[in-house]
Design an enzyme around this catalytic site. Structure first.
Site, mmCIF file in Angstrom:
data_model
loop_
_atom_site.group_PDB
_atom_site.id
_atom_site.type_symbol
_atom_site.label_atom_id
_atom_site.label_comp_id
_atom_site.label_asym_id
_atom_site.label_seq_id
_atom_site.Cartn_x
_atom_site.Cartn_y
_atom_site.Cartn_z
ATOM 1 N N SER A 161 0.831 -1.201 0.000
ATOM 2 C CA SER A 161 0.000 0.000 0.000
ATOM 3 C C SER A 161 0.872 1.261 0.000
ATOM 4 O O SER A 161 1.644 1.469 -0.924
ATOM 5 C CB SER A 161 -0.971 -0.050 1.184
ATOM 6 O OG SER A 161 -2.011 0.883 1.031
ATOM 7 N N ASP A 256 -9.588 -4.915 -5.092
ATOM 8 C CA ASP A 256 -8.935 -3.717 -4.569
ATOM 9 C C ASP A 256 -9.213 -2.531 -5.490
ATOM 10 O O ASP A 256 -9.007 -2.617 -6.708
ATOM 11 C CB ASP A 256 -7.430 -3.978 -4.468
ATOM 12 C CG ASP A 256 -6.663 -2.846 -3.798
ATOM 13 O OD1 ASP A 256 -7.283 -1.858 -3.362
ATOM 14 O OD2 ASP A 256 -5.426 -2.967 -3.718
ATOM 15 N N HIS A 288 -7.875 -5.304 -0.737
ATOM 16 C CA HIS A 288 -6.645 -4.625 -0.370
ATOM 17 C C HIS A 288 -5.996 -5.251 0.867
ATOM 18 O O HIS A 288 -6.657 -5.478 1.874
ATOM 19 C CB HIS A 288 -6.955 -3.149 -0.124
ATOM 20 C CG HIS A 288 -5.761 -2.264 -0.056
ATOM 21 N ND1 HIS A 288 -4.904 -2.074 -1.116
ATOM 22 C CD2 HIS A 288 -5.266 -1.512 0.964
ATOM 23 C CE1 HIS A 288 -3.951 -1.231 -0.767
ATOM 24 N NE2 HIS A 288 -4.142 -0.888 0.499
#
Length: 315
Positions: A161, A256, A288
């Protein structure tokens, strides 16, 4: 105590009018340890007291009694540049397993976070950490684990991320000013936090989902160009072709919201004139950072295997 809220990111952050910051996730911490399950030893240290950069180091305990030098994995945690830390149990547990499986020494960087420290502070802190790793190249750096047990000619960067965003931006900087003494062989970007002002084909057009990504970025980076800032939209960066490693693994997940940005990054990077090789691993049915919260599911196990093979192929 001030109770009036200045602004809020739902389930992420609340900032009060007196400047107080309340993080709404990722606040738990665990100490370093010898992990019985994996046989991995960890410890914490300050990298640069002046800039408040710290790290948690991990090493397979068996390596401490061996003359063999292991590759180094420099890891950057996620959390929108706002949440989590190198001390979070989520990352501590994942790094224990990754270090054991890949047989590496890991440096999990604890960079300063927004909104108290807006970008580019996290990038600057991460660069300080890379230079600190490089300071061990002659075997006389400040940390004995790196002096005695690490191979600085086999360094890998990894993150998820926001941490994957840091991996990209460190790789850009490595292409311009590589610290002496280290060779970065590859970069792993898991569910990278990339975005842009314009919607990609197949990307969500739901205002609520797009707004959350954009509002999060505006909290951590004050800019007039929004999400076309090259720091979050690498395809806008003319330096992309100079990415400072030769292998990149981009991991995405089917559900995601950031998925199409990972694929787009691979496409633009491959056409940029960069001389390396990029590949994408897509996890069907997953969202995610699923691997951090369900690390034993089949897709998470496959992701771990892919990361480990990427590192071992680079050895």
């Amino acid at each position: 105590m001030e109770t009036e809220v200045a602004y809020e990111l739902p389930s992420v952050l609340r900032v009060y009018k007196d400047g107080r910051v309340e993080r709404l996730r990722g606040t738990a911490t665990v100490p370093p340890s010898l992990d019985d399950k994996t046989g991995v030893q960890s410890k914490d240290l300050a990298i640069s007291p002046d800039s408040a950069v710290s790290a948690r180091l991990y090493i397979p305990r068996a390596a401490l009694g061996s003359p063999l030098r292991l590759p180094i994995l420099v890891y950057f945690h996620g959390g929108r540049f706002i949440n989590y830390s190198a001390w979070s149990p989520t990352y501590h547990n994942y790094l224990n397993t990754l270090v054991a499986e890949a047989n590496v020494v890991a440096v999990s960087v604890d960079y300063r976070r927004a909104p108290e420290h807006p970008l580019p502070v996290a990038y600057d802190d991460s660069w300080i950490a890379l230079k600190w790793v490089a300071s061990h190249s002659a075997g006389n750096g400040p940390e004995e684990w790196l002096n005695s047990h690490a191979n600085l000619e086999k360094v890998f960067l990894a993150g998820d991320s926001a941490g994957a965003n840091i991996v990209h931006n460190m790789s850009i900087r490595l292409g311009e000013e590589k610290p002496e003494g280290i060779e970065v062989l590859g970069a792993i970007m898991v569910h990278p936090y990339f975005w842009g002002n314009e919607t990609l084909p197949l990307e969500t057009t739901e205002p609520e989902k797009r707004s959350l990504v954009e509002r999060s970025w505006n909290v951590v980076r004050k800019t007039d160009i929004g999400c076309d800032d090259p720091l979050i939209n690498p395809t806008m960066d003319p330096r992309l072709s100079g990415l400072g490693c030769n292998r990149v693994l981009i991991c995405v997940a089917e559900k995601d919201v950031l998925r199409h940005r990972g694929w787009h990054y691979k496409e633009v990077l491959s056409k940029s004139g960069w001389a390396g090789v990029a590949e994408v691993m897509d996890a069907p049915g997953e969202d995610h950072v699923f691997h951090l919260f369900n690390p034993t599911c089949d897709n998470a196990v496959n992701l771990m295997k892919k990361m480990v093979s990427f590192i071992k192929e680079g050895k």
